[in-house]
Design an enzyme around this catalytic site. Sequence first.
Site, PDB file in Angstrom:
ATOM      1  N   CYS A   1       0.880  -1.167   0.000  1.00  0.00           N
ATOM      2  CA  CYS A   1       0.000   0.000   0.000  1.00  0.00           C
ATOM      3  C   CYS A   1       0.920   1.220   0.000  1.00  0.00           C
ATOM      4  O   CYS A   1       1.982   1.187  -0.597  1.00  0.00           O
ATOM      5  CB  CYS A   1      -0.967  -0.027   1.182  1.00  0.00           C
ATOM      6  SG  CYS A   1      -0.156  -0.034   2.790  1.00  0.00           S
ATOM      7  N   MET A   2       0.541   2.287   0.660  1.00  0.00           N
ATOM      8  CA  MET A   2       1.367   3.487   0.656  1.00  0.00           C
ATOM      9  C   MET A   2       2.525   3.365   1.657  1.00  0.00           C
ATOM     10  O   MET A   2       3.660   3.620   1.338  1.00  0.00           O
ATOM     11  CB  MET A   2       0.502   4.709   0.985  1.00  0.00           C
ATOM     12  CG  MET A   2       1.038   5.994   0.418  1.00  0.00           C
ATOM     13  SD  MET A   2       0.884   5.995  -1.398  1.00  0.00           S
ATOM     14  CE  MET A   2       1.838   7.451  -1.772  1.00  0.00           C
TER      15      MET A   2
END
Length: 114
Positions: free
Chosen positions: A80-81
């Site tokens: 993800c981030m």
Amino acid sequence: ASDVYKRQLLVFLQSPVIQDINKDQVNSLINDKVTVIDLRTEKEFENGKIGSSLNIDFQKREFIDNLNKLDKEKPYIIYCMSGNRSLKASHVMRSLGFKIIYHYKKGYNDWIKD
């Protein structure tokens, strides 16, 4: 033969389903054609992704349905981030019966650093 079987079982039980990996490992796994799953939102995904990632948004209601369409015997790289969503997703995937999950825990922020 039962000793050999017990040893194999022990090795199997000791090898983690979820393995944390770094940027270099992501690159070599992509070269080995391991499927990459981007758990971010569609908007984040459109702004840039790793390789030819699949986008399966962790925050969507149909997240589990989308995961269940995948072949659980195959290995996957997830990110993800920054690692929060992917950490949660890795446990969901393990509970669904996925066999090998490579967790790029530093995520997209790390990927685009240099």
